[in-house]
Design a protein around this motif. Structure first.
Motif, PDB file in Angstrom:
ATOM      1  N   PRO A 232      -2.916   4.086 -10.342  1.00 32.67           N
ATOM      2  CA  PRO A 232      -2.048   3.227  -9.532  1.00 32.67           C
ATOM      3  C   PRO A 232      -2.836   2.101  -8.866  1.00 32.67           C
ATOM      4  O   PRO A 232      -3.993   2.278  -8.477  1.00 32.67           O
ATOM      5  CB  PRO A 232      -1.478   4.197  -8.490  1.00 32.67           C
ATOM      6  CG  PRO A 232      -1.529   5.541  -9.144  1.00 32.67           C
ATOM      7  CD  PRO A 232      -2.786   5.515  -9.979  1.00 32.67           C
ATOM      8  N   ASN A 233      -2.198   0.944  -8.762  1.00 30.15           N
ATOM      9  CA  ASN A 233      -2.786  -0.234  -8.114  1.00 30.15           C
ATOM     10  C   ASN A 233      -4.021  -0.763  -8.825  1.00 30.15           C
ATOM     11  O   ASN A 233      -4.868  -1.414  -8.209  1.00 30.15           O
ATOM     12  CB  ASN A 233      -3.123   0.052  -6.641  1.00 30.15           C
ATOM     13  CG  ASN A 233      -1.902  -0.016  -5.737  1.00 30.15           C
ATOM     14  OD1 ASN A 233      -0.834  -0.462  -6.165  1.00 30.15           O
ATOM     15  ND2 ASN A 233      -2.042   0.430  -4.519  1.00 30.15           N
ATOM     16  N   ALA A 234      -4.114  -0.515 -10.119  1.00 33.36           N
ATOM     17  CA  ALA A 234      -5.228  -1.079 -10.877  1.00 33.36           C
ATOM     18  C   ALA A 234      -4.990  -2.536 -11.253  1.00 33.36           C
ATOM     19  O   ALA A 234      -5.894  -3.213 -11.735  1.00 33.36           O
ATOM     20  CB  ALA A 234      -5.480  -0.257 -12.143  1.00 33.36           C
ATOM     21  N   GLY A 235      -3.752  -3.009 -11.051  1.00 33.00           N
ATOM     22  CA  GLY A 235      -3.436  -4.410 -11.334  1.00 33.00           C
ATOM     23  C   GLY A 235      -2.722  -4.642 -12.641  1.00 33.00           C
ATOM     24  O   GLY A 235      -2.722  -5.753 -13.175  1.00 33.00           O
ATOM     25  N   LYS A 236      -2.059  -3.612 -13.175  1.00 31.03           N
ATOM     26  CA  LYS A 236      -1.390  -3.729 -14.475  1.00 31.03           C
ATOM     27  C   LYS A 236      -0.246  -4.746 -14.444  1.00 31.03           C
ATOM     28  O   LYS A 236      -0.172  -5.624 -15.304  1.00 31.03           O
ATOM     29  CB  LYS A 236      -0.869  -2.348 -14.906  1.00 31.03           C
ATOM     30  CG  LYS A 236      -1.984  -1.307 -15.089  1.00 31.03           C
ATOM     31  CD  LYS A 236      -1.454   0.050 -15.473  1.00 31.03           C
ATOM     32  CE  LYS A 236      -0.679   0.730 -14.361  1.00 31.03           C
ATOM     33  NZ  LYS A 236      -1.524   1.038 -13.181  1.00 31.03           N
ATOM     34  N   SER A 237       0.650  -4.600 -13.483  1.00 33.05           N
ATOM     35  CA  SER A 237       1.802  -5.510 -13.416  1.00 33.05           C
ATOM     36  C   SER A 237       1.371  -6.937 -13.099  1.00 33.05           C
ATOM     37  O   SER A 237       1.914  -7.902 -13.652  1.00 33.05           O
ATOM     38  CB  SER A 237       2.792  -5.017 -12.349  1.00 33.05           C
ATOM     39  OG  SER A 237       3.302  -3.740 -12.678  1.00 33.05           O
TER      40      SER A 237
ATOM     41  N   ILE B 241       7.551  -6.147 -10.872  1.00 34.13           N
ATOM     42  CA  ILE B 241       7.356  -6.189  -9.438  1.00 34.13           C
ATOM     43  C   ILE B 241       5.950  -5.718  -9.081  1.00 34.13           C
ATOM     44  O   ILE B 241       5.331  -4.940  -9.799  1.00 34.13           O
ATOM     45  CB  ILE B 241       8.412  -5.350  -8.687  1.00 34.13           C
ATOM     46  CG1 ILE B 241       8.228  -3.851  -8.953  1.00 34.13           C
ATOM     47  CG2 ILE B 241       9.809  -5.812  -9.069  1.00 34.13           C
ATOM     48  CD1 ILE B 241       9.105  -2.971  -8.074  1.00 34.13           C
ATOM     49  N   THR B 242       5.460  -6.215  -7.958  1.00 29.34           N
ATOM     50  CA  THR B 242       4.131  -5.844  -7.478  1.00 29.34           C
ATOM     51  C   THR B 242       4.189  -5.617  -5.971  1.00 29.34           C
ATOM     52  O   THR B 242       5.015  -6.197  -5.277  1.00 29.34           O
ATOM     53  CB  THR B 242       3.098  -6.949  -7.768  1.00 29.34           C
ATOM     54  OG1 THR B 242       3.504  -8.164  -7.111  1.00 29.34           O
ATOM     55  CG2 THR B 242       2.968  -7.205  -9.260  1.00 29.34           C
ATOM     56  N   SER B 243       3.310  -4.755  -5.482  1.00 32.55           N
ATOM     57  CA  SER B 243       3.173  -4.529  -4.045  1.00 32.55           C
ATOM     58  C   SER B 243       1.895  -3.741  -3.811  1.00 32.55           C
ATOM     59  O   SER B 243       1.345  -3.148  -4.745  1.00 32.55           O
ATOM     60  CB  SER B 243       4.380  -3.761  -3.481  1.00 32.55           C
ATOM     61  OG  SER B 243       4.189  -2.366  -3.600  1.00 32.55           O
ATOM     62  N   PRO B 244       1.410  -3.695  -2.563  1.00 31.71           N
ATOM     63  CA  PRO B 244       0.217  -2.899  -2.277  1.00 31.71           C
ATOM     64  C   PRO B 244       0.474  -1.394  -2.297  1.00 31.71           C
ATOM     65  O   PRO B 244      -0.464  -0.601  -2.198  1.00 31.71           O
ATOM     66  CB  PRO B 244      -0.182  -3.350  -0.854  1.00 31.71           C
ATOM     67  CG  PRO B 244       0.575  -4.600  -0.599  1.00 31.71           C
ATOM     68  CD  PRO B 244       1.832  -4.482  -1.400  1.00 31.71           C
ATOM     69  N   VAL B 245       1.730  -0.988  -2.407  1.00 35.21           N
ATOM     70  CA  VAL B 245       2.093   0.425  -2.362  1.00 35.21           C
ATOM     71  C   VAL B 245       1.756   1.099  -3.693  1.00 35.21           C
ATOM     72  O   VAL B 245       2.103   0.579  -4.763  1.00 35.21           O
ATOM     73  CB  VAL B 245       3.599   0.603  -2.050  1.00 35.21           C
ATOM     74  CG1 VAL B 245       3.982   2.076  -2.049  1.00 35.21           C
ATOM     75  CG2 VAL B 245       3.933  -0.038  -0.718  1.00 35.21           C
TER      76      VAL B 245
ATOM     77  N   LEU C  62      11.982  -3.976  -0.570  1.00 38.53           N
ATOM     78  CA  LEU C  62      11.895  -2.828   0.336  1.00 38.53           C
ATOM     79  C   LEU C  62      10.454  -2.369   0.504  1.00 38.53           C
ATOM     80  O   LEU C  62      10.013  -2.052   1.614  1.00 38.53           O
ATOM     81  CB  LEU C  62      12.750  -1.682  -0.197  1.00 38.53           C
ATOM     82  CG  LEU C  62      14.264  -1.850  -0.047  1.00 38.53           C
ATOM     83  CD1 LEU C  62      14.997  -0.953  -1.028  1.00 38.53           C
ATOM     84  CD2 LEU C  62      14.697  -1.542   1.372  1.00 38.53           C
ATOM     85  N   LEU C  63       9.707  -2.332  -0.592  1.00 37.10           N
ATOM     86  CA  LEU C  63       8.310  -1.898  -0.522  1.00 37.10           C
ATOM     87  C   LEU C  63       7.488  -2.818   0.366  1.00 37.10           C
ATOM     88  O   LEU C  63       6.608  -2.373   1.114  1.00 37.10           O
ATOM     89  CB  LEU C  63       7.698  -1.859  -1.921  1.00 37.10           C
ATOM     90  CG  LEU C  63       8.255  -0.834  -2.907  1.00 37.10           C
ATOM     91  CD1 LEU C  63       7.578  -0.969  -4.260  1.00 37.10           C
ATOM     92  CD2 LEU C  63       8.106   0.580  -2.386  1.00 37.10           C
ATOM     93  N   LEU C  64       7.769  -4.099   0.303  1.00 40.53           N
ATOM     94  CA  LEU C  64       7.002  -5.067   1.079  1.00 40.53           C
ATOM     95  C   LEU C  64       7.405  -5.095   2.548  1.00 40.53           C
ATOM     96  O   LEU C  64       6.648  -5.584   3.391  1.00 40.53           O
ATOM     97  CB  LEU C  64       7.163  -6.467   0.466  1.00 40.53           C
ATOM     98  CG  LEU C  64       6.568  -6.630  -0.937  1.00 40.53           C
ATOM     99  CD1 LEU C  64       6.914  -8.001  -1.508  1.00 40.53           C
ATOM    100  CD2 LEU C  64       5.060  -6.427  -0.927  1.00 40.53           C
TER     101      LEU C  64
END
Length: 333
Positions: free
Chosen positions: A51-56, A69-73, A235-237
């Motif tokens: 997770p959060n490796a930067g795929k999206s 979509i992207t977020s720090p979550v 919502l995540l942001l």
């Protein structure tokens, strides 16, 4: 070996036999795809990693527009999404996958299954590693599955803008020890560094093939899926703590009325307290979420959008495979 590698436990909710079997299928699968056009290369390229490796973010950068979509979550990506990138004589179908992680519930297990399923029937596996964070046992676990795939394997160190040259070199050495890769590259999707180089590198490993998607088609995502995802991103942001992981979104209806796209979507949470947080004092939070999501959707659909949001409580929906499937987060059968 780092402390993180030593402390990482086997993935819960899925047996190793089950996971290994999914990866082994890739090595045994027969290629039943149509013959390619001479001189035209095409194929499927899976972006995999923690997770959060930067795929999206990388897929969006390659496409030159935002489709994922992207977020720090952590675990922002819940659905497999295809993104089509075209260059002269080449069509690349990127497959953005959920981050592989240690699941805490049925939803997490389904996300892992969805990601591992993409190891089959792709031409290239791009293993993304965040260069700004120490490589841990989670990365090693993913690398073991990557090593068993029959596809070409490319190591992609991401977020180079967050690391010094010394860190990059150290991460390269550590990552090389995880698996035998056919190639490697360092990128920063956020800054646009080496994105075209990445596209060229991937293209060089694609076979002769047909155009899988006609001109003008950039993703396989339905309009309803796009709506649900961009509402969830908003919502995540806007939310913190445990709320983001408890959020599910379903687009209930879409209708064009005199040039306006009228959309209704429902946000699902697991507890009344989470519902209160999302609605906010005097409805301020849900109002801002709607504004954020509407702006993105208007840019995507190219028209005015009227977005109506409801919030409902569905207790323990992340443990209910039927609800997970209804919301579109389950692995394909």
């Amino acid at each position: 070996m780092t402390d993180e590698m030593q402390e990482f436990d086997p993935f819960e909710g899925m047996s190793d036999d089950e996971l290994d079997a999914m990866a082994d299928d890739a090595a045994q699968a027969e290629d039943a795809r149509p013959a390619g056009e001479p001189g035209f290369r095409s194929g499927f390229v899976a972006l995999v990693g923690r997770p959060n490796a930067g795929k999206s973010t990388l897929m969006n950068a390659c496409m030159g527009t935002k489709v994922a979509i992207t977020s720090p979550v952590a675990q922002t990506t819940r659905r497999r999404m295809l993104g089509v990138v075209r260059r002269e004589g080449v069509q690349i179908v990127f497959v953005d996958t959920p981050g592989l992680h240690k699941p805490q519930d049925s939803l997490g297990s389904e996300l892992n299954k969805s990601a591992l399923a993409e190891f089959k029937d792709v031409d290239v596996l791009c293993f993304l590693v965040d260069v700004s964070k120490p490589i841990g046992r989670g990365d090693a676990w993913v690398a073991e599955r990557v090593a068993k795939a029959s596809a070409k394997r490319i190591l992609v160190l991401t977020k180079a803008d967050l690391a010094s040259s010394e860190m990059v070199n150290e991460q390269l050495e550590a990552a090389r020890a995880l698996c035998d890769f056919d190639d490697e590259i360092v990128v920063s999707a956020a800054r646009g560094f080496n994105v075209e180089g990445f596209i060229s590198l991937v293209s060089s490993y694609l076979p002769d093939g047909p155009q899988w998607f006609p001109d003008g088609v950039s993703t396989d995502a339905s309009d309803e899926m796009i709506v649900a995802e961009f509402v969830r991103e908003a919502l995540l942001l806007r939310t913190r703590e445990e709320v983001p992981h408890s959020i599910g979104v379903l687009c209930d209806s879409m209708e064009r009325r005199r040039g306006t796209l009228v959309i209704h979507a429902t946000i699902y949470v697991e507890r009344e307290g989470q519902k209160g947080i999302i609605i906010g004092k005097r409805g301020e939070m849900i109002k801002h979420v709607g504004i954020d999501a509407r702006r993105n959707l208007e840019a995507i659909f190219g028209c005015k959008v009227f977005l109506e949001l409801d919030v409902r409580v569905k207790s323990h929906w992340r443990e209910d495979v039927r609800e997970i499937r209804r919301l579109g987060y389950a692995a394909d059968e």
